[in-house]
Write an enzyme that holds these catalytic residues in place. Structure first.
Site, PDB file in Angstrom:
ATOM      1  N   VAL A  45      14.703 -48.664  68.274  1.00  0.00           N
ATOM      2  CA  VAL A  45      13.848 -48.036  69.276  1.00  0.00           C
ATOM      3  C   VAL A  45      13.500 -46.605  68.861  1.00  0.00           C
ATOM      4  CG1 VAL A  45      13.641 -47.336  71.697  1.00  0.00           C
ATOM      5  CG2 VAL A  45      14.712 -49.516  71.132  1.00  0.00           C
ATOM      6  N   CYS A  46      14.467 -45.868  68.334  1.00  0.00           N
ATOM      7  CA  CYS A  46      14.207 -44.492  67.895  1.00  0.00           C
ATOM      8  C   CYS A  46      13.148 -44.473  66.795  1.00  0.00           C
ATOM      9  CB  CYS A  46      15.489 -43.834  67.386  1.00  0.00           C
ATOM     10  SG  CYS A  46      16.750 -43.642  68.648  1.00  0.00           S
ATOM     11  N   THR A  47      13.270 -45.372  65.843  1.00  0.00           N
ATOM     12  CA  THR A  47      12.321 -45.427  64.745  1.00  0.00           C
ATOM     13  C   THR A  47      10.929 -45.772  65.251  1.00  0.00           C
ATOM     14  OG1 THR A  47      14.046 -45.942  63.147  1.00  0.00           O
ATOM     15  CG2 THR A  47      11.783 -46.545  62.539  1.00  0.00           C
TER      16      THR A  47
END
Length: 155
Positions: A45-47
């Protein structure tokens, strides 16, 4: 509890992915700043969130974006290189989570920041914030709307 809208943004100094010192108060009077706290470099999700931000040059031009995680500086350098992230990735590694704690978005049980975003205006005041649970991505259009309203305040 997250740092409150309308309050002065807690100042901090941290190293970016290139080892350079970045101090929030250095932007005072010059630029609005968007602080994007995220849990872990290289996580799914961060990426996807940071890649979506990378792919919005008009948004990146509207303010200084500083993405902050508790990852070490060297991890952030590898992450920035792998994902072609050119905005600042700041390490909140040591003292571990101190910046995220100052903003009320540190999850002590997991040892990482939750997904908190704070828009800090040129006077150093928090003008907008959103805090999402770790698995829930944020909406970049929200950032765009807030930054557009701040630009209107200058006119």
């Amino acid at each position: 509890m997250a740092a409150a809208v309308g309050s002065p943004a807690p100042d901090f100094t941290a190293r970016n992915q290139h080892g350079e010192q970045v101090r929030l108060s250095d932007y005072a009077g010059r630029r609005d700043v968007v602080l994007v706290f995220y849990p872990y470099a290289f996580s799914q999700v961060c990426t996807s969130e940071l890649a979506a931000l990378r792919d919005r040059p008009e948004l990146l031009a509207a303010a200084e974006f500083l993405a902050i995680s508790c990852d070490p500086m060297y991890t952030l350098r590898a992450y920035a290189d792998a994902q072609k992230l050119e905005f600042g990735l700041l390490s909140d590694f040591w003292p571990h989570g101190a910046i995220a704690s100052a903003y009320g978005v540190f999850d002590a049980d997991r040892g990482c920041a939750v997904r908190g975003t704070f828009v800090v205006d040129r006077t150093g005041v928090i003008r907008w914030s959103v805090v999402n649970p770790i698995p829930e991505a944020r909406d970049l259009d929200d950032y765009a709307a807030v930054l557009a309203s701040l630009a209107g305040d200058l006119g």
